[in-house]
Design an enzyme around this catalytic site. Structure first.
Site, mmCIF file in Angstrom:
data_model
loop_
_atom_site.group_PDB
_atom_site.id
_atom_site.type_symbol
_atom_site.label_atom_id
_atom_site.label_comp_id
_atom_site.label_asym_id
_atom_site.label_seq_id
_atom_site.Cartn_x
_atom_site.Cartn_y
_atom_site.Cartn_z
ATOM 1 N N TRP A 17 8.024 -3.248 4.394
ATOM 2 C CA TRP A 17 7.040 -4.035 4.361
ATOM 3 C C TRP A 17 7.410 -5.452 4.060
ATOM 4 C CZ3 TRP A 17 4.395 -5.722 -0.914
ATOM 5 C CH2 TRP A 17 3.138 -6.190 -0.555
ATOM 6 N N LYS A 46 20.031 11.693 -6.390
ATOM 7 C CA LYS A 46 18.633 11.268 -5.999
ATOM 8 C C LYS A 46 17.676 12.533 -6.550
ATOM 9 C CE LYS A 46 17.394 9.479 -1.303
ATOM 10 N NZ LYS A 46 17.876 9.533 -0.182
ATOM 11 N N LYS A 97 12.912 17.303 -5.856
ATOM 12 C CA LYS A 97 11.945 18.318 -6.103
ATOM 13 C C LYS A 97 12.513 19.599 -6.388
ATOM 14 C CE LYS A 97 7.177 17.257 -5.897
ATOM 15 N NZ LYS A 97 6.430 16.559 -4.975
ATOM 16 N N ASP A 145 -2.042 2.727 2.580
ATOM 17 C CA ASP A 145 -1.707 2.829 3.895
ATOM 18 C C ASP A 145 -1.978 4.351 4.280
ATOM 19 O OD1 ASP A 145 0.219 2.115 6.056
ATOM 20 O OD2 ASP A 145 1.995 2.573 4.929
ATOM 21 N N PRO A 192 0.797 -1.258 -0.015
ATOM 22 C CA PRO A 192 -0.001 0.010 0.075
ATOM 23 C C PRO A 192 0.727 1.291 0.024
ATOM 24 C CG PRO A 192 -0.014 -0.934 2.395
ATOM 25 C CD PRO A 192 0.542 -1.995 1.325
ATOM 26 N N TRP A 224 4.087 0.251 10.446
ATOM 27 C CA TRP A 224 4.464 -0.683 9.498
ATOM 28 C C TRP A 224 3.849 -2.212 10.028
ATOM 29 C CZ3 TRP A 224 6.700 0.203 5.225
ATOM 30 C CH2 TRP A 224 7.516 1.449 5.054
ATOM 31 N N GLN A 232 12.168 -1.528 1.034
ATOM 32 C CA GLN A 232 11.125 -1.937 2.040
ATOM 33 C C GLN A 232 11.670 -3.036 2.444
ATOM 34 O OE1 GLN A 232 8.363 -1.021 2.540
ATOM 35 N NE2 GLN A 232 8.244 0.986 1.244
#
Length: 1176
Positions: free
Chosen positions: A643, A694, A697, A117, A78, A603, A639
RNA sequence: GCGCGCGUAGCUCAGCUGGUUAGAGCGCCACCCUGAUAAGGUGGAGGUCCCUGGUUCGAAUCCAGGCGCGCGCACCA
C-alpha cells in the site's frame, strides 16, 4: 435529555446510567462522587464505557466540535474482511486510533473513514477452497457469474468480527461510510486513473517473461511474487552439451552447463559464455589399470577446482582458451524435440553471412563465476535474461530467418505434446524424469540438491511460480523512478531508515508494474478493443460507456437483476456483466469494440484509495480536496511494497505536471503539495508470538485478542502496545507482559483515583458545589472556585506536584507532535508514579488532618489545597491518558467531572482539549530540590534497612551530608526537616556539622575535561589521584585555585577548579547510605523512651489490622481494651494512650493486667498482648 | 548473493554526538511498610555489553572483518 438532567439539580446521575456504574462502583452513600471499588473489573468497565460512547454518540460529537478546526487527514489502509483479525491488527488499530484521538483533542478536525479491500486473488482462492476447486477451467465450469456472486459474499464473511474488534479496542472510525473497493463508484475512480494513464501512453500491453502462476492462469506483480518466496531444495544438475565438429557430428568435447530447473532444458536455444573469461578443457586423469576416459569438459577456469571436488575426480587440464573462442560453435542440445535431423543449417544474417539460428554458443555479460560452471544454459521462454538473448539474436538475422521462441509449456504450466515425456504434467514435476533420462543418455555430469529461495503463489502456497512468456498489461512506472524518489524525500518515515533503506531501495530498483490479471474478481481493465483493427481505447466511467455509439449488452445485467432482485448494482461494472457490453468501433465501420478479458492487480485499487474513496473525479470533489494528502498513515512493514508503494506510485504518475488536463469537465482539481499522498508514515514491526516466532494458528503461540480483552481489557492491551516498546521493533505478543503492564500503570492510576474518592467523600470535598463555571476543570477554571488557593499560596509539595504535572503535559505534547508515543507514554507513567509514590504518600497526613475540605467554617486550608492539587492532577492525567487508554480515562472523567458538574463540563473526556502544560506553574528548581529530598528519604530507608532498624521503630536523629554544598540545597533541605523526619520516623533532622566523622572524600579526575588536555598522561594522573589525599587537593584548589599533583615517573599535573569530581563514601560502622547527591546517617542508639514509642507503634498497627479484619468503615469509631502481663508494654501503652486512641479512632481506651473475656491474643516484640476491639 | 534492522541481566528493552562504578521495568530472594493494598519501599543475586582486530589516554558506543537472528530484495541461469 439535557433539560431533564439539569432538572435533577447538579446532574448527580452519571452519563453511563447508574446500573452500569454499580458494576464497578459500590452503591452510593455519597453526595459527590460515585465510590470506587478497589479492585476494578476493567473488561466490565470498558463494556459500559463502550455502550455510553455509542448511545451518547461521543465520537460524532468529538467531530462536530472540531468542524471548524484545522484538518488532520488520516487514511485507513483497507484490511480484507475475508479473514479473522489477529493481534497484529490490534496493534495497527491502536496506533491508528491514538493519533486521531490526540489530534482531535488538540482542536483538529479528523474524519476517520473506514475502508475494505475486497478484490483479488485472496478472495478467489478462499472461494475456490470453499467450492473444492482449484483451476481456472474448474471455475469456468462452475460458471463465472455464480463464482463472482460467491466472491462478493465471501468478502463480508468476517465483517462482524472485524466490527466487534474495532469497537472493543476503542478504535473510533466511521464504519457506516466505509469505502469498498468493489463498489461501482470506487471502480469508476480506478477506471478514470487507468484511462488517464492509457491516454498518456503509460499503460501498455507488453510481451514479457512474467512470473506466472500456472494453476491459477495469471501473472503476478513483483509485490505478490515477493510475498511468496520460500526456501526449497531444487535439483541442481550439471549437463553436458557436446560440441559439434565441422561435419555436424558430436565430439567428445562437451560444454558443461548448470541449471536448477531441469524442466527448462528441452527449451534450450543457446549456451552463453563470458567473452573475456578463461575457460579450461578438462580430461579425466588416467587411473592405473583403466583406459583414460575419452570425454573432455569445458568449464570456466576459476570454477574448475570446485567442479573436480564435486565429482570427486582428478582432472588434467588439456587446454586453456578464452570465452570468445567458443562463440559461434554449435552444440547438441540435451533434447532434440525442436531440432531437425542432421547437421545444423546456417541461416542468412542481416549483415551478410550465415550462422545456425540456434544451439550455438553466444557471448553474454551476465555470465559470472559466482556459481555454476561459467556456461549458461539459455531457455528464452523461461527467463527474463534468456529472453533478452533471443531478442538480441533475432536482430542479427535477416528478416524471416530469425530464431523463434521455443515453448513446449502450456499456460497451465504443463508440458504440451511437443515434449512427449512430460505431456500433460506440471513442469516441475517432470524434473526427476528429465534428470533420469539425461543420465541414461550419458549427458548428466553431476547432480545434487540446491537449497535456495523460490517463489510460490502467495495465496496457493503449494503452487510454485514459473517464469513464462506472456502478453500482459504494464504501467510504465520505471519512467517515473526519479519523481517517485523525489516524492519519497518529502515523506517523514518512522523509523527514518525506511526512507532510504527498504522503501528507497525498492524505488531504486523499480520495474514496470505488471498490472493485469487473467482472473475474475477484480476491477475490470477498462479497455475496449476493435475486433477488426485491434485498436484500443480506455473508458473512464460506466456513464461514458453508456454514451458510446451503438452500445449494447447492458441488458445482460438487467436480466440478471430481474431474475435476482437482490443482485448488487455494484456488480454492473464487474465480470461477467461488463464483458457483455460492446459498442460501435470508431476505427472500422460496422465493427464492434469489445473489452479485454483481464482484471487488474488489487493493489492498484488500494493505491487509488485517496481519491477513489470519494468517487473522485466523477464526484466527491470537495471531500477529496479537503482530504489530500494524508497527514498520517500507519501500517506494518509488509506494506512497503504494498500500500505504501501503490499510493505513491499512482499519485506520482497521475498528479505530476499537467494532470489538470485529464480531469473530466467540471471536476474539482485536488489541492495540496502534490504528489506525495501521505506526509508521515509509522511503519510497524511485525508481531511475534509468545515464543518469538511468527504467529501461527497451528503453532498456537498466541492468544486470541478476544481472550485478552475478556481477561485484562482493551486498555491493558493498548498500553502494552504503546508503552512497551517503540512501535517499529518486532513486538512479542506476550500474555504475561500484557498482564504485568496493568499494575505498573492502570492499577496504580486507579489506586490514586480510588484514594482520592474515598477521602473526598469523608472530608466533603465537592468541587461542583464551589464552582459556578467549571469549564473543562483545568487550572484556570478551578481557580474560580471558592476556597481555592493559587499555587503560590500552597505548600511546596503541591507546587511540586503541579510543576511535575504541567511539565509532563508539555513534554507529552512535544513528543506526540513528533509521533513518538512511546516516549510520551513513558512520561505519563513517570507522572503517575510521582503522584502515587510521592505526592499521595507524603500528603497522607494532610488528608487525615482535622477539619473539613468543604469550604465551610470547619475547613482546613492546607487540607483543601491537597484536595485541589490531587483533583487537578487526576483530571489532567485523565485527559493526558485519554488517547492511550480511552476507557479508564473516561471512567475517571465521568466520576470526577461529570458526576458532580453534569452538563456544565464536557460530557466525555474525549471532548476536552488536550492539556498543553502551563509553563508558569513549572518550577524546575523546586523539582530538582524535591529530588534531593526524595533521595534523602530513599537513602535513609536504605540506611535503616541495612541495620535492620524497622521503620516503626522511631529513632532519635538523622544526619545528612550533601556531596556538593555549593548548590545551596542545605538550607532548603533543613526547611523540609519535618517531611524527612516523617518519612524516616526520626525525631530530629540535622545537616551534619562534622562530616569527617562519617565520610571520606576522594577526588576523581573529570575525564571529559582532562582527557583532551593530558592525553597519554591521563592514566598516570588517575593512578596518582587514587592514592592522594583528596581533602588536601580540594583544600589547595579551594585556597589557591589550583593544585599540583606529582605523577609517577616524573612530571606533574596541574588541576583547577572543575577538573575534578568529588566522590563521597560513608565510613564503615555507621547506619549510613550513600548516593550521588548525599550521604545519610541515622542514629542507631535506642533510649527506653524510643523503645516504648516503637512498641506503641506496633500496637497501633495491630489495632489497624484488627479493624481491617473486622471490615470497619474508615470513619467508624471503636472502643479499645488492652491487657498485658508485661509491665513494660503496659507502661508504654499507658504513656501514649491518647495517641493510640487518636490513631485508631477509639472513643475509649484502657489497659490492664487482667485478661478480658474477648479479644485477640498476640505478641508485640516478645511481649504478650490481648486486644479487644469493640464497635460502639 | 545484495540490502535494511538487530545482537547489552532470566525476560522485555534503554544507553551508543567515546569518559569514571553499564541502567530501567518485570521476574527471583530477603527484609520492611500497609487507614489506596491484585499496591508500595529498601536491599540482594544476576552482565565475556555476540566475536576478532583496529583507532584512542580511554570503546557497549567509532572503524574494519566475521558470527548469529529477523525482515526485505531477486538476472542464483
Amino acid at each position: 435529555m439535557r433539560a431533564a438532567r439539569a432538572a435533577l439539580g447538579r446532574g448527580r446521575e452519571v452519563a453511563l446510567g447508574f446500573a452500569a456504574w454499580q458494576r464497578f462502583h459500590v452503591p452510593s452513600w455519597s453526595e459527590m462522587f460515585q465510590p470506587v471499588r478497589g479492585k476494578p473489573d476493567f473488561p466490565a468497565l470498558e463494556a459500559d464505557i463502550t455502550a455510553f460512547w455509542r448511545s451518547a454518540s461521543i465520537y460524532e460529537k468529538s467531530l462536530a466540535a472540531r468542524r471548524d478546526g484545522p484538518r488532520f487527514v488520516f487514511y485507513e489502509g483497507p484490511p480484507t474482511a475475508n479473514g479473522m483479525p489477529h493481534p497484529g491488527h490490534c496493534l495497527t488499530r491502536t496506533i491508528k486510533d491514538l493519533y486521531p484521538r490526540y489530534r482531535t483533542m488538540r482542536g483538529e478536525y479528523c474524519e476517520r473513514k473506514a475502508g475494505w479491500d475486497t478484490h483479488g486473488l485472496p478472495v478467489e482462492v478462499e472461494v475456490c477452497k470453499e467450492l473444492g476447486i482449484h483451476s481456472k477451467a474448474e471455475i469456468e465450469a462452475y460458471g463465472v457469474e455464480p463464482f463472482i456472486h460467491k466472491c462478493q459474499e465471501s468478502v463480508w464473511r468476517y465483517t462482524k468480527e472485524w466490527e466487534t474488534l474495532t469497537e472493543r479496542i476503542g478504535f473510533w472510525i466511521d464504519l457506516s461510510t466505509a469505502y469498498v473497493t468493489y463498489h461501482k463508484s470506487f471502480v469508476e475512480s480506478v477506471w478514470w486513473a487507468l484511462t488517464t494513464l492509457f491516454d498518456r501512453g503509460l499503460l501498455y500491453k507488453g510481451h514479457k517473461i512474467v512470473w506466472w502462476w500456472g494453476q491459477g492462469g495469471t501473472a503476478l506483480s513483483a509485490g505478490e511474487v515477493g510475498q511468496g518466496y520460500r526456501e526449497v531444495a531444487d535439483p541442481s544438475v550439471f549437463v553436458a552439451f557436446p560440441l559439434l565438429d565441422e561435419a555436424g557430428e558430436p565430439t567428445a568435447r562437451c560444454l558443461v552447463a548448470w541449471t536448477t530447473t531441469p524442466w527448462t532444458l528441452p527449451s534450450n536455444q543457446f549456451a552463453a559464455v563470458k567473452a573475456d573469461l578463461e575457460y579450461v578443457v578438462l580430461r579425466e586423469a588416467a587411473v592405473e589399470g583403466e583406459p583414460a576416459a575419452g570425454r573432455e569438459y569445458v568449464i570456466a577456469g576459476p570454477l574448475a577446482a570446485a567442479f573436480g571436488e564435486k565429482l570427486k575426480m582428478a582432472f588434467e587440464v588439456v587446454e586453456r582458451l578464452r570465452g570468445d573462442s567458443l562463440v559461434g560453435r554449435s552444440y547438441l542440445p540435451p533434447f532434440d524435440i525442436f531440432r531437425p535431423e542432421g547437421p545444423p543449417q546456417p541461416a542468412p544474417l542481416a549483415a551478410g553471412g550465415a550462422e545456425p539460428a540456434a544451439w550455438r554458443v553466444v557471448a553474454a555479460d551476465f555470465v559470472t563465476t559466482d556459481s555454476g560452471t561459467g556456461i549458461v544454459h539459455v531457455a528464452p521462454a523461461f527467463g527474463e535474461v534468456d529472453y533478452g538473448v533471443l531478442v538480441a539474436e533475432q536482430a542479427r538475422f535477416a528478416s524471416g530467418n530469425e530464431p523463434t521462441l521455443l515453448n513446449p509449456v502450456a499456460p497451465d504450466g504443463t508440458f504440451t505434446d511437443a515434449f512427449p515425456m512430460g505431456s500433460g504434467r506440471f513442469v516441475k514435476d517432470c524434473d526427476r524424469d528429465i534428470t533420469r533420462d539425461l543420465k541414461a543418455r550419458g549427458l548428466l555430469v553431476h547432480q545434487e540438491q540446491y537449497v535456495h529461495d523460490y517463489p510460490f503463489c502467495w495465496r496457493a502456497e503449494k503452487d510454485p511460480l514459473i517464469q513464462y512468456p506472456r502478453e500482459s498489461w504494464f504501467i510504465r512506472t520505471s519512467r517515473f523512478r526519479e519523481q517517485m524518489l523525489a516524492n519519497n524525500e518529502q515523506i517523514d518515515w518512522l523509523p527514518d531508515h525506511i526512507k532510504h533503506g527498504r522503501f528507497g531501495n525498492f524505488l531504486e530498483t523499480n520495474v514496470d508494474w505488471a498490472l493485469s490479471r487473467e482472473r475474475y474478481w477484480g476491477t475490470p481493465l477498462p479497455i475496449w478493443v476493435c475486433e477488426e483493427t485491434g485498436q484500443a481505447e480506455a473508458v473512464p466511467s460506466y456513464e461514458a460507456l453508456l454514451a458510446k455509439p451503438g452500445v449494447g449488452g447492458v441488458e445482460v445485467f438487467d436480466q440478471a437483476k430481474r431474475a435476482d432482485p437482490d443482485l448488487s448494482d455494484d456488480l454492473r461494472v464487474h465480470k461477467p456483466y461488463i464483458d457483455a457490453v460492446t459498442y460501435d468501433s470508431p476505427f472500422a465501420p460496422g465493427k464492434r469494440m469489445r473489452r479485454v478479458s483481464e482484471v487488474i492487480d488489487c493493489w492498484f485499487d488500494s493505491g487509488c484509495m485517496p481519491f477513489a474513496q470519494w468517487g473522485w473525479p466523477h464526484r466527491g470533489g470537495d471531500e477529496f480536496a479537503a482530504q489530500f494528502p494524508a497527514d498520517f498513515i500507519s501500517e506494518a512493514i509488509d506494506q512497503t511494497r504494498g500500500w505504501f508503494y501503490s499510493q505513491l506510485a499512482i499519485s506520482t504518475l497521475l498528479f505530476g505536471a499537467g494532470y489538470e488536463g485529464d480531469l473530466p469537465p467540471g471536476a474539482a482539481a485536488p489541492p495540496g503539495e502534490y504528489p506525495h499522498p501521505f506526509k508521515t508514515c509509522i511503519v510497524l514491526g511485525h508481531m511475534l508470538g509468545e515464543d518469538g516466532q511468527k504467529m501461527s494458528k497451528s503453532r498456537r503461540n498466541y492468544r486470541e485478542p478476544a481472550e485478552i480483552f475478556d481477561a485484562y481489557g482493551a486498555d491493558a492491551l493498548r498500553w502494552f502496545f504503546l508503552a512497551g516498546q517503540p512501535p517499529w521493533t518486532g513486538i512479542r505478543y506476550n500474555e504475561r507482559a500484557i498482564r504485568e503492564s496493568i499494575p505498573e500503570f492502570l492499577l496504580r492510576l486507579w489506586n490514586v483515583y480510588s484514594f482520592f474518592v474515598i477521602y473526598a467523600e469523608i472530608d466533603g470535598f465537592d468541587p461542583a458545589a464551589v464552582l459556578a463555571a467549571p469549564g473543562q476543570l483545568d487550572h484556570a477554571d478551578l481557580a474560580r472556585a471558592r476556597g481555592w488557593r493559587s499555587a503560590a499560596e500552597r505548600g511546596e509539595l503541591d507546587r511540586w506536584m503541579l510543576s511535575e504535572l504541567h511539565a509532563t503535559a508539555a513534554v507529552m505534547v512535544e513528543r506526540l507532535d513528533a509521533y513518538d508515543h512511546f516516549a510520551a507514554a513513558g512520561e505519563l507513567s513517570r507522572l503517575v508514579d510521582a503522584v502515587s509514590n510521592w505526592f499521595v504518600r507524603s500528603s497522607r497526613d494532610r488528608f487525615w488532618a482535622a477539619g473539613r475540605a468543604d469550604g465551610g467554617p470547619e475547613a482546613n486550608p492546607d487540607k483543601l489545597d491537597a484536595y485541589w492539587t490531587l483533583y487537578e492532577t487526576l483530571l489532567t492525567i485523565a485527559r493526558l491518558a485519554a488517547p492511550f487508554v480511552p476507557f479508564v480515562s473516561e471512567a475517571i472523567w465521568q466520576n470526577l467531572a461529570v458526576a458532580g458538574a453534569g452538563d456544565a463540563v464536557p460530557e466525555s473526556v474525549h471532548l476536552t482539549d488536550y492539556p498543553e502544560g502551563d509553563e508558569a506553574l513549572v518550577d524546575r528548581d523546586l523539582v530538582r530540590r524535591m529530588g534531593v529530598v526524595r533521595d534523602v528519604a530513599s537513602l535513609g530507608r536504605a540506611a535503616r534497612a541495612a541495620e535492620r532498624l524497622k521503620v516503626r521503630q522511631p529513632l532519635s536523629k538523622v544526619e545528612v551530608i550533601l556531596t556538593d554544598p555549593a548548590t545551596g540545597d542545605e538550607a532548603w533541605l533543613a526547611a523540609h526537616a519535618e517531611l524527612v523526619c516523617d518519612e524516616l520516623n526520626v525525631k530530629q533532622f540535622e545537616i551534619c556539622r562534622e562530616p569527617d566523622r562519617y565520610i571520606e572524600r576522594s577526588v576523581l579526575p573529570d575525564l571529559k575535561k582532562l582527557g583532551p588536555r593530558l592525553g597519554k598522561d591521563l592514566p598516570r594522573l588517575r593512578k596518582a589521584l587514587g592514592t592522594a589525599d583528596g581533602a588536601a587537593i580540594l583544600a589547595a584548589i579551594h585556597d589557591s585555585g589550583q593544585a599540583t599533583v606529582p605523577l609517577d615517573g616524573g612530571g606533574e599535573a596541574m588541576l583547577e577548579e572543575g577538573d575534578v569530581i568529588v566522590r563521597t563514601t560513608a565510613k564503615p560502622g555507621w547506619a549510613a547510605a550513600e548516593g550521588p547527591r548525599a550521604v545519610v546517617v541515622v542514629a542507631k542508639d535506642l533510649t527506653p523512651e524510643l523503645v516504648a514509642e516503637g512498641l506503641v507503634r506496633e500496637v497501633v498497627h495491630s489495632v489497624q489490622t484488627r479493624r481491617k479484619t473486622l471490615d470497619l468503615e474508615f470513619t467508624e469509631r471503636i472502643e479499645l481494651v488492652f491487657a498485658s502481663t508485661s509491665g513494660e508494654l503496659r507502661e508504654a501503652i499507658e504513656a501514649h494512650l491518647d495517641y493510640v486512641a487518636a490513631e485508631t479512632l477509639a472513643t475509649t481506651a484502657s489497659v490492664s493486667a487482667d485478661e478480658p473475656a474477648g479479644g485477640e491474643r498476640i505478641e508485640i516484640d516478645g511481649h504478650p498482648l490481648v486486644i479487644d476491639v469493640r464497635r460502639t
